[in-house]
Design a protein around this motif. Structure first.
Motif, PDB file in Angstrom:
ATOM      1  N   ARG A 240    -168.235  39.808  -7.134  1.00 26.61           N
ATOM      2  CA  ARG A 240    -168.181  38.324  -6.262  1.00 26.61           C
ATOM      3  C   ARG A 240    -167.051  38.739  -5.101  1.00 26.61           C
ATOM      4  O   ARG A 240    -167.411  37.756  -3.825  1.00 26.61           O
ATOM      5  CB  ARG A 240    -167.297  37.324  -7.185  1.00 26.61           C
ATOM      6  CG  ARG A 240    -168.343  36.765  -8.207  1.00 26.61           C
ATOM      7  CD  ARG A 240    -167.662  35.477  -8.887  1.00 26.61           C
ATOM      8  NE  ARG A 240    -166.461  35.769  -9.918  1.00 26.61           N
ATOM      9  CZ  ARG A 240    -166.392  36.195 -11.041  1.00 26.61           C
ATOM     10  NH1 ARG A 240    -167.468  36.555 -11.658  1.00 26.61           N
ATOM     11  NH2 ARG A 240    -165.354  36.400 -11.558  1.00 26.61           N
ATOM     12  N   LEU A 241    -166.092  39.634  -5.249  1.00 24.43           N
ATOM     13  CA  LEU A 241    -165.167  39.650  -4.025  1.00 24.43           C
ATOM     14  C   LEU A 241    -165.960  40.363  -2.973  1.00 24.43           C
ATOM     15  O   LEU A 241    -165.595  40.168  -1.857  1.00 24.43           O
ATOM     16  CB  LEU A 241    -164.062  40.530  -4.688  1.00 24.43           C
ATOM     17  CG  LEU A 241    -163.026  39.920  -5.534  1.00 24.43           C
ATOM     18  CD1 LEU A 241    -161.948  40.890  -5.954  1.00 24.43           C
ATOM     19  CD2 LEU A 241    -162.387  38.573  -4.733  1.00 24.43           C
ATOM     20  N   GLU A 247    -169.580  38.165   3.964  1.00 26.66           N
ATOM     21  CA  GLU A 247    -169.633  36.891   4.823  1.00 26.66           C
ATOM     22  C   GLU A 247    -168.434  36.706   5.865  1.00 26.66           C
ATOM     23  O   GLU A 247    -168.815  36.290   6.892  1.00 26.66           O
ATOM     24  CB  GLU A 247    -169.465  35.688   3.894  1.00 26.66           C
ATOM     25  CG  GLU A 247    -170.674  35.495   3.043  1.00 26.66           C
ATOM     26  CD  GLU A 247    -170.288  34.319   2.140  1.00 26.66           C
ATOM     27  OE1 GLU A 247    -169.546  33.575   1.875  1.00 26.66           O
ATOM     28  OE2 GLU A 247    -171.317  34.246   1.249  1.00 26.66           O
ATOM     29  N   THR A 248    -167.248  37.026   5.669  1.00 28.16           N
ATOM     30  CA  THR A 248    -166.206  37.156   6.634  1.00 28.16           C
ATOM     31  C   THR A 248    -166.190  38.016   7.700  1.00 28.16           C
ATOM     32  O   THR A 248    -165.828  37.595   8.720  1.00 28.16           O
ATOM     33  CB  THR A 248    -164.962  37.102   5.771  1.00 28.16           C
ATOM     34  OG1 THR A 248    -164.912  38.374   5.227  1.00 28.16           O
ATOM     35  CG2 THR A 248    -164.463  36.102   4.736  1.00 28.16           C
ATOM     36  N   ALA A 750    -158.921  35.588   7.576  1.00 27.63           N
ATOM     37  CA  ALA A 750    -159.966  35.262   6.378  1.00 27.63           C
ATOM     38  C   ALA A 750    -160.555  36.697   6.025  1.00 27.63           C
ATOM     39  O   ALA A 750    -160.684  36.824   4.900  1.00 27.63           O
ATOM     40  CB  ALA A 750    -160.898  34.323   6.696  1.00 27.63           C
ATOM     41  N   GLN A 751    -161.095  37.296   7.187  1.00 29.83           N
ATOM     42  CA  GLN A 751    -161.759  38.657   7.086  1.00 29.83           C
ATOM     43  C   GLN A 751    -160.770  39.533   6.238  1.00 29.83           C
ATOM     44  O   GLN A 751    -160.988  40.435   5.266  1.00 29.83           O
ATOM     45  CB  GLN A 751    -162.215  39.242   8.141  1.00 29.83           C
ATOM     46  CG  GLN A 751    -163.018  40.713   8.233  1.00 29.83           C
ATOM     47  CD  GLN A 751    -163.185  41.287   9.739  1.00 29.83           C
ATOM     48  OE1 GLN A 751    -162.428  41.178  10.410  1.00 29.83           O
ATOM     49  NE2 GLN A 751    -164.124  42.141   9.615  1.00 29.83           N
ATOM     50  N   THR A 756    -158.667  42.730   1.814  1.00 24.00           N
ATOM     51  CA  THR A 756    -157.504  43.107   1.059  1.00 24.00           C
ATOM     52  C   THR A 756    -157.746  42.778  -0.606  1.00 24.00           C
ATOM     53  O   THR A 756    -157.519  43.606  -1.423  1.00 24.00           O
ATOM     54  CB  THR A 756    -156.210  42.268   1.640  1.00 24.00           C
ATOM     55  OG1 THR A 756    -156.162  42.604   2.767  1.00 24.00           O
ATOM     56  CG2 THR A 756    -155.121  42.590   0.751  1.00 24.00           C
ATOM     57  N   ARG A 757    -158.069  41.575  -0.732  1.00 18.67           N
ATOM     58  CA  ARG A 757    -158.502  41.197  -2.018  1.00 18.67           C
ATOM     59  C   ARG A 757    -159.557  42.058  -2.647  1.00 18.67           C
ATOM     60  O   ARG A 757    -159.320  42.515  -3.843  1.00 18.67           O
ATOM     61  CB  ARG A 757    -159.033  39.637  -2.194  1.00 18.67           C
ATOM     62  CG  ARG A 757    -157.829  38.637  -1.888  1.00 18.67           C
ATOM     63  CD  ARG A 757    -158.540  37.159  -2.566  1.00 18.67           C
ATOM     64  NE  ARG A 757    -159.468  36.812  -1.646  1.00 18.67           N
ATOM     65  CZ  ARG A 757    -159.449  36.107  -0.457  1.00 18.67           C
ATOM     66  NH1 ARG A 757    -158.273  35.685  -0.155  1.00 18.67           N
ATOM     67  NH2 ARG A 757    -160.591  35.821   0.036  1.00 18.67           N
ATOM     68  N   ALA A 758    -160.621  42.602  -2.124  1.00 19.77           N
ATOM     69  CA  ALA A 758    -161.391  43.245  -2.734  1.00 19.77           C
ATOM     70  C   ALA A 758    -160.912  44.833  -2.897  1.00 19.77           C
ATOM     71  O   ALA A 758    -161.093  45.332  -3.959  1.00 19.77           O
ATOM     72  CB  ALA A 758    -162.699  43.513  -1.807  1.00 19.77           C
ATOM     73  N   ALA A 759    -160.156  45.180  -1.930  1.00 13.91           N
ATOM     74  CA  ALA A 759    -159.563  46.602  -1.973  1.00 13.91           C
ATOM     75  C   ALA A 759    -158.594  46.482  -3.207  1.00 13.91           C
ATOM     76  O   ALA A 759    -158.463  47.700  -4.133  1.00 13.91           O
ATOM     77  CB  ALA A 759    -158.990  47.082  -0.585  1.00 13.91           C
TER      78      ALA A 759
END
Length: 959
Positions: A240-241, A247-248, A750-751, A756-759
């Motif tokens: 999901r991340l 998208e961003t 946002a990107q 950052t959240r994904a990494a």
């Protein structure tokens, strides 16, 4: 270990130096140490222990006072022991820390502890003088600690008897000291600490795991799963991340392109606006330059003249300074000439006369020192005369006071005796006074009780008469009562007939059974009150008779006065004793003070006589050397002052001539510099001079004007096509750029957040997987360590419920039981032997340290505490010897001491014990017995007796 010689000085009860020759004393292998109680027998054993280890066994070691209280102030306190261990013969001399009286004056000084070890034979190394070095050497040679030595060489029977009767915990403490099982306690502790560490590791890794799950969920902006999550949950979250990140990226690329275009328009507008501003500023600066151009030429001329005069000013200031220095030198010369005149000098050779006078003063130096000493000695003689007068007055006063002391001392002693006698009589007198105070109250209470008794008797007689009357009336009407109980067809209780033709009829006011019962109850209550009143009266009557018998014919007032007097005297016991002690202390101090004053008078007289002789002999020499002056010191000071004044005047005159020459040269130099600079004279040069700050300010002003003109001309040449009146819209283009920049920033943020959240989630996911891998083996290791720690500490799967340390102690105790059991079996003629028990104690006490005896007569095993006094001694002796065999662990103990316990043995048992001791001295071993038993003195020919006396104990050898 074999002892050869022991010497003690000022140690324990031994005030002087006493020596024991163990070679002579132990020639037969067995000797007796005896003497009066408190003479110092055990102190000799303490001295051996102190020499080796620096401390004494038992509770005596808790008291840090080893010096003899009545040893002479110059007697040293030390113990010297000569012995052989493992073929090495050496001598140890040790002194404890103690306080001794100061050699001068009052008070005490602390003597530090000291020790020395000297090799005699069997070893060629150097000795030791450091306490820790000697301790390591002794323990290394003996192979045992101080506690073990106290048990295996100094065998205290009382302690082994307590060991036999001790509970498991107390026995465990003694065995730990003897066998040094602390390392096994450390092993138990190590396992417990290791288990705690592993448990903390498990908790820490579990906390890390839970924290990672929580952080992964927070990064993904989701709630953490219940149960800690798994691989499937982690994979779906990362997917999901990744989709949100793609998208961003698209949105951020479009926003950045729009911001770049807006920024390009804004920068071009800013550049056009800056060119217009620079042209406008250049035109304004050229206009201002045209206005200040006339003043610029005047500033340049002033600056150039100041630069030319700059070399003249320092030279002129130097000339002024030299003039001031010349004035000061002239003043100093005049003052020096006045000082020479004041000292009466009339010559002309200043330096020559000064040297001659200085040599003459130097020749008087030694006599000046004697003159100073003469004055000091004369003042000292005067001071001694005053001190002698003062001391004599004090001594006379003190002697007069001491003459008044005996009557006061006798009165104080009589007062103390009077108070002590009153205190002894106080209890008796207090009892009489209490009885006298109680007598009126008892008399009154007895009178009231007697009146109450008479009232109670009268009341009971009335109730009894009423009871008799009611019974008589009931008997008279009994026919009516019986008739009321008759029933048709039933027999009459009187005649037996079943027919009742004419029964008696009830009468008005007849008495019933209930009336009789109520009357009987009233009579019983009255009788109880009568008996209670009679008992109270009898008790008070007996107490009244006792008080009257105790008091006799003495009036109560007299007894009360006697009680007050005796109480007052008894209360003064402590104060009167304190007053007597204080008076005696004052008398002692006064006697000491009188002796001190007498010594001071004698010393002052002798010192004055010596000083007077020295002053008279020295005065003749000084009288000859002083000349016309009051004394030698004054003459020497005059010669020194005159020599210094002559030298100073010569120096001042030379300085004046030098300053005059330098001033003339400097003034010529100033005129020359002014001429070279182009000035008519020095005054014109000084007028043109300016301070450095003013010249710097002119330079800055000129440079700023020229710099402004040059910059303006350069700007106009650079921008010839720029219209200074043109207008540029910078604000509008800037606003459009900022709006595009905000939108791009939001999209980029946002990107960035999505990336950052994904990494961050991917990184935390790797850590979470690693945490799962680390946690599993640690949990398994902790489970295994937890079970093993329980076993080592006597819990869990440990069937014997014994800790590792207790298990080791039990094994060593079993060795002791075997060794001691063999000796006990011989000494008890085969009846007793020790048996080691591992049974658990009462109330869950851990086992393994039980020690019983096997009685061969009964064939049963029983506790050692059931043995009789003599049997307990045999068992204690056997246990001590067996323990010595085990603890010594192969070390040869050539000398043993056994302390007391022989008095509880019968003749036959004593013979067995002596046989055992004869076996102990086989092979050259020496056994010393410490005992009061008279029979041992007859059996043992070699004896060391300790004699007790007020001046200190002493030793007497019988061989």
């Amino acid at each position: 270990m074999k002892l050869h010689r022991l010497a003690v000085s000022g140690f324990g009860p031994y005030a002087g130096c006493e020596e024991v020759d163990f070679d002579v004393l132990g020639a037969d292998g067995l000797f007796l140490l005896h003497g009066d109680t408190g003479a110092g027998k055990t102190t000799l054993l303490d001295a051996v222990a102190f020499a080796l280890f620096g401390k004494v066994p038992g509770a005596r070691g808790d008291v840090k006072r080893l010096r003899c209280d009545y040893a002479h102030r110059d007697t040293q306190t030390y113990v010297e022991l000569e012995l052989t261990v493992r073929g090495r013969r050496f001598r140890i001399k040790r002194s404890p820390e103690y306080e001794r009286p100061k050699r001068r004056g009052d008070g005490a000084t602390r003597q530090q502890a000291q020790v020395s070890l000297t090799w005699i034979s069997g070893w060629t190394g150097e000795g030791h003088s450091r306490i820790d070095d000697v301790a390591r050497e002794v323990e290394g040679l003996l192979g045992m600690t101080a506690e073990q030595f106290f048990q295996v060489v100094l065998l205290p029977q009382g302690e082994f008897a307590r060991f036999l009767r001790a509970e498991t915990a107390e026995r465990e403490k003694l065995l730990e000291k003897l066998f040094g099982t602390e390392r096994f306690l450390d092993v138990e502790k190590w396992f417990r600490e290791r288990r705690k560490e592993r448990k903390r590791d498990v908790e820490r890794l579990g906390l890390v795991h839970r924290d990672l799950v929580q952080r992964v969920a927070e990064v993904a902006l989701e709630e953490p799963p219940e149960g800690g999550g798994d691989q499937e949950w982690l994979s779906s979250l990362l997917k999901r991340l990744d989709e949100a990140e793609r998208e961003t990226d698209l949105v951020a690329a479009d926003a950045v392109a729009r911001r770049a275009a807006a920024e390009k328009d804004w920068q071009e507008a800013r550049a056009r606006h800056e060119r217009v501003r620079r042209v406008r500023e250049a035109r304004r600066n050229l206009d201002r330059y045209a206005e200040v151009e006339p003043s610029l030429r005047a500033w340049v001329a002033e600056r150039d003249a100041a630069r030319q005069a700059a070399v003249v000013v320092p030279a002129h200031e130097r000339a002024v300074k030299l003039a001031r220095e010349l004035d000061a030198a002239v003043a100093q010369e005049r003052a020096a000439a006045d000082a020479v005149s004041a000292l009466g000098y009339q010559g002309t050779d200043l330096r020559g006369d000064g040297e001659r006078l200085r040599e003459e003063a130097g020749g008087l130096t030694s006599l000046a020192a004697e003159a100073e000493r003469q004055r000091v000695d004369q003042r000292r003689i005067a001071q001694l005369d005053r001190d002698v007068a003062t001391t004599s007055q004090q001594l006379a006063t003190l002697v007069a006071q001491l003459d008044e002391v005996p009557p006061r001392l006798e009165a104080a002693k009589k007062a103390v005796e009077e108070s002590l006698e009153a205190a002894a009589r106080l209890a008796q007198v207090s009892g009489l006074a209490t009885a006298a105070a109680e007598l009126p109250r008892v008399e009154k209470a007895f009178q009231e009780a007697d009146d109450a008794r008479r009232v109670a008797v009268d009341a009971q007689l009335k109730t009894y008469e009423k009871l008799l009357r009611i019974r008589r009336e009931r008997l008279e009407g009994m026919a009516v009562e019986l008739a009321g109980q008759l029933h048709s067809g039933h027999e009459c209780p009187v005649c037996g007939s079943v027919e009742h033709p004419s029964p008696a009829q009830p009468m008005l006011g007849s008495v019933t059974a209930a009336d009789e019962e109520r009357a009987a109850e009233d009579d019983q209550r009255a009788l109880d009150r009568r008996q209670k009143a009679e008992q109270e009266a009898q008790k008070l009557e007996a107490r009244l008779g006792l008080l009257r018998e105790q008091l006799g014919d003495r009036p109560p007032a007299e007894l009360e006065r006697e009680h007050r007097n005796v109480s007052a005297l008894a209360e003064q016991v402590e104060s009167r004793q304190a007053a007597l002690a204080e008076l005696e202390t004052k008398v002692d101090r006064a006697l000491e003070q009188r002796n001190a004053l007498e010594r001071q008078l004698a010393e002052a007289g002798a010192q004055r006589k010596e000083l007077v002789e020295a002053v008279e002999e020295r005065g003749a020499r000084l009288e000859e050397a002083r000349g016309d002056f009051p004394d030698v010191v004054t003459r020497r000071a005059h010669l020194s002052d005159l020599a210094d004044a002559l030298t100073g005047l010569a120096t001042r005159r030379a300085a004046v001539a030098e300053h005059e020459e330098r001033l003339a040269d400097q003034r010529l130099e100033v005129s020359r510099l002014a001429s070279i600079a182009g000035f008519a004279d020095v005054a014109d040069a000084l007028a043109a001079a300016r301070p450095a700050a003013a010249v710097a300010e002119l330079e800055t002003r000129i440079r700023d004007v020229e710099k402004t003109r040059t910059a303006a001309e350069s700007t106009l040449a650079e921008l010839p096509d720029t219209d200074p009146d043109a207008e540029v819209d910078v604000t509008g283009t800037e606003e459009r750029f900022r709006q595009a920049s905000d939108r791009a920033t939001a999209a980029t943020t946002a990107q960035t957040n999505a990336r950052t959240r994904a990494a961050r989630a991917a990184d935390l996911a790797e850590k979470l997987r690693a945490a799962w891998l680390r946690l599993e083996p640690v949990e398994a290791e902790y489970s295994e360590l937890d079970a093993l720690t329980d076993v080592i500490n006597g819990m869990g799967q440990n069937a014997k419920s014994m800790t590792l340390r207790t298990y080791v102690l039990a094994a060593r105790l079993e060795e002791v039981a075997v060794a001691a059991g063999a000796r006990l079996e011989r000494m008890s003629q085969g009846r007793y032997r020790f048996v080691h028990s591992i049974e658990a104690g009462p109330r869950g006490t851990r086992g393994g340290l039980g020690l019983d005896v096997m009685d061969d007569y009964s064939g049963r095993q029983r506790p050692a505490k059931t043995l009789s006094g003599g049997e307990s001694f045999l068992a204690s002796l056997a246990l001590a010897l067996g323990l010595a065999d085990v603890v010594a662990a192969g070390a040869v103990l050539d000398t043993l001491f056994i302390d007391e316990g022989f008095g509880t043995l019968d003749a036959e048992t004593l013979e067995l014990v002596m046989t055992t001791l004869d076996e102990l001295r086989a092979g050259g071993r020496v056994v010393g017995l410490v005992s009061h038993v008279e029979e041992l003195r007859q059996r043992i020919p070699t004896r060391l007796r300790v004699r007790k006396a007020r001046e200190g104990s002493s030793l007497e050898l019988t061989a």
